[in-house]
Design a protein around this motif. Sequence first.
Motif, mmCIF file in Angstrom:
data_model
loop_
_atom_site.group_PDB
_atom_site.id
_atom_site.type_symbol
_atom_site.label_atom_id
_atom_site.label_comp_id
_atom_site.label_asym_id
_atom_site.label_seq_id
_atom_site.Cartn_x
_atom_site.Cartn_y
_atom_site.Cartn_z
ATOM 1 N N THR A 93 0.835 -1.181 0.000
ATOM 2 C CA THR A 93 0.000 0.000 0.000
ATOM 3 C C THR A 93 0.876 1.239 0.000
ATOM 4 O OG1 THR A 93 -0.103 0.049 2.399
ATOM 5 C CG2 THR A 93 -1.791 -1.224 1.262
ATOM 6 N N LEU A 94 0.255 2.387 -0.125
ATOM 7 C CA LEU A 94 1.003 3.634 -0.161
ATOM 8 C C LEU A 94 1.182 4.219 1.228
ATOM 9 C CD1 LEU A 94 2.246 5.873 -1.920
ATOM 10 C CD2 LEU A 94 -0.019 6.910 -2.035
ATOM 11 N N SER A 95 0.200 4.023 2.070
ATOM 12 C CA SER A 95 0.195 4.708 3.364
ATOM 13 C C SER A 95 1.341 4.237 4.236
ATOM 14 C CB SER A 95 -1.132 4.456 4.079
ATOM 15 O OG SER A 95 -1.288 3.092 4.341
ATOM 16 N N GLY A 96 2.024 5.185 4.817
ATOM 17 C CA GLY A 96 3.061 4.878 5.793
ATOM 18 C C GLY A 96 4.323 4.297 5.210
ATOM 19 N N ASN A 97 4.458 4.308 3.881
ATOM 20 C CA ASN A 97 5.669 3.748 3.260
ATOM 21 C C ASN A 97 6.005 2.408 3.887
ATOM 22 O OD1 ASN A 97 6.443 5.944 1.443
ATOM 23 N ND2 ASN A 97 6.647 7.089 3.325
ATOM 24 N N THR A 98 4.999 1.587 3.968
ATOM 25 C CA THR A 98 5.122 0.338 4.694
ATOM 26 C C THR A 98 6.249 -0.545 4.199
ATOM 27 O OG1 THR A 98 3.953 -1.670 5.311
ATOM 28 C CG2 THR A 98 3.376 -0.703 3.210
ATOM 29 N N GLY A 99 6.920 -1.187 5.111
ATOM 30 C CA GLY A 99 7.935 -2.169 4.758
ATOM 31 C C GLY A 99 7.335 -3.546 4.653
ATOM 32 N N LYS A 100 6.006 -3.616 4.505
ATOM 33 C CA LYS A 100 5.324 -4.893 4.425
ATOM 34 C C LYS A 100 4.901 -5.164 3.001
ATOM 35 C CE LYS A 100 1.106 -7.178 6.127
ATOM 36 N NZ LYS A 100 -0.059 -7.013 7.011
ATOM 37 N N LEU A 101 5.483 -6.175 2.391
ATOM 38 C CA LEU A 101 5.092 -6.618 1.068
ATOM 39 C C LEU A 101 4.214 -7.850 1.192
ATOM 40 C CD1 LEU A 101 8.398 -6.345 -1.014
ATOM 41 C CD2 LEU A 101 6.439 -4.800 -1.055
ATOM 42 N N ILE A 102 3.160 -7.897 0.382
ATOM 43 C CA ILE A 102 2.316 -9.079 0.301
ATOM 44 C C ILE A 102 2.669 -9.789 -0.998
ATOM 45 C CG2 ILE A 102 -0.024 -9.988 0.303
ATOM 46 C CD1 ILE A 102 0.762 -8.536 2.858
ATOM 47 N N PHE A 103 3.068 -11.052 -0.873
ATOM 48 C CA PHE A 103 3.552 -11.806 -2.022
ATOM 49 C C PHE A 103 2.520 -12.803 -2.523
ATOM 50 C CE2 PHE A 103 8.064 -10.980 -2.667
ATOM 51 C CZ PHE A 103 8.402 -10.287 -1.522
ATOM 52 N N GLY A 104 2.586 -13.073 -3.823
ATOM 53 C CA GLY A 104 1.895 -14.211 -4.382
ATOM 54 C C GLY A 104 2.696 -15.469 -4.077
ATOM 55 N N GLN A 105 2.094 -16.604 -4.418
ATOM 56 C CA GLN A 105 2.723 -17.890 -4.108
ATOM 57 C C GLN A 105 4.004 -18.112 -4.906
ATOM 58 O OE1 GLN A 105 1.621 -19.786 -1.776
ATOM 59 N NE2 GLN A 105 2.554 -21.783 -2.082
ATOM 60 N N GLY A 106 4.119 -17.426 -6.061
ATOM 61 C CA GLY A 106 5.265 -17.636 -6.940
ATOM 62 C C GLY A 106 4.946 -18.630 -8.036
ATOM 63 N N THR A 107 5.404 -18.363 -9.252
ATOM 64 C CA THR A 107 5.255 -19.271 -10.395
ATOM 65 C C THR A 107 6.626 -19.775 -10.792
ATOM 66 O OG1 THR A 107 3.323 -18.075 -11.252
ATOM 67 C CG2 THR A 107 4.495 -19.537 -12.782
ATOM 68 N N THR A 108 6.762 -21.110 -10.820
ATOM 69 C CA THR A 108 8.031 -21.705 -11.245
ATOM 70 C C THR A 108 8.061 -21.825 -12.756
ATOM 71 O OG1 THR A 108 8.182 -22.961 -9.178
ATOM 72 C CG2 THR A 108 9.523 -23.722 -11.035
ATOM 73 N N LEU A 109 9.063 -21.224 -13.350
ATOM 74 C CA LEU A 109 9.212 -21.207 -14.810
ATOM 75 C C LEU A 109 10.436 -22.009 -15.218
ATOM 76 C CD1 LEU A 109 8.617 -20.055 -17.687
ATOM 77 C CD2 LEU A 109 10.125 -18.142 -17.085
ATOM 78 N N GLN A 110 10.249 -22.865 -16.209
ATOM 79 C CA GLN A 110 11.378 -23.586 -16.798
ATOM 80 C C GLN A 110 11.407 -23.287 -18.282
ATOM 81 O OE1 GLN A 110 11.243 -27.919 -16.876
ATOM 82 N NE2 GLN A 110 13.465 -28.041 -16.769
ATOM 83 N N VAL A 111 12.550 -22.798 -18.754
ATOM 84 C CA VAL A 111 12.734 -22.522 -20.175
ATOM 85 C C VAL A 111 13.677 -23.589 -20.724
ATOM 86 C CG1 VAL A 111 13.476 -20.868 -21.900
ATOM 87 C CG2 VAL A 111 12.431 -20.057 -19.772
ATOM 88 N N LYS A 112 13.167 -24.387 -21.634
ATOM 89 C CA LYS A 112 13.955 -25.508 -22.159
ATOM 90 C C LYS A 112 14.728 -25.099 -23.400
ATOM 91 C CE LYS A 112 10.953 -29.138 -20.342
ATOM 92 N NZ LYS A 112 10.126 -30.326 -20.643
ATOM 93 N N PRO A 113 16.026 -25.461 -23.471
ATOM 94 C CA PRO A 113 16.837 -25.109 -24.649
ATOM 95 C C PRO A 113 16.326 -25.824 -25.896
ATOM 96 C CG PRO A 113 18.213 -25.927 -22.846
ATOM 97 C CD PRO A 113 16.787 -26.151 -22.446
#
Lengths: 113, 116
Positions: A93-113
């Motif tokens: 959020t913007l208020s208070g310049n918070t040091g709190k980040l809310i993360f998504g679960q993350g997406t694992t990406l594999q790029v195959k040659p």
Amino acid sequence: QKEVEQDPGPLSVPEGAIVSLNCTYSNSAFQYFMWYRQYSRKGPELLMYTYSSGNKEDGRFTAQVDKSSKYISLFIRDSQPSDSATYLCAMSTLSGNTGKLIFGQGTTLQVKP
Amino acid sequence: KAGVTQTPRYLIKTRGQQVTLSCSPISGHRSVSWYQQTPGQGLQFLFEYFSETQRNKGNFPGRFSGRQFSNSRSEMNVSTLELGDSALYLCASSLRPSGGSVNIQYFGAGTRLSVL
């Protein structure tokens, strides 16, 4: 329901493909949107950030934010095997310049040659 | 410029013990945030310290505590360890600018804690 939803994948693509990674969120107070990349056994590193709605481009990476739909995306053009990692969206959020980040679960990406 | 340094990198403890993790922020950064990362829950915010004061706190039990020193270095303590505390603990430092500017967080490599 989590504040930020992200499909964990895994996502496997051939080298050179365009990759689309997405997150949805429920908190309309989020103003800053970030994408982090995390390699195995490493900490997350910031790729890009955007403020409010719009697009931002940096080399092969493009970040998009659609606040009306509460939807953000990261596009990777000409994907390389070195792009294989977990991609995390994060928001704050913007208020208070918070040091709190809310993360998504993350997406694992594999790029195959 | 040195990055965020976390020590130790790996820890093995048994249930009921306590543990202290350390974080040295990037020089000039006064804000330190701590996160827990697990396969099931992902990255979850624990707390943030700025100028030696806790500014934000996540939804974790009181067994998780922290502190920050005058040189901005921070420590995190977990008492009465449980099996579910096994995780990667990440520390992030930032400048915490005023005036509504974005607060970019830079992460360390983390401390991997295993509770047996």
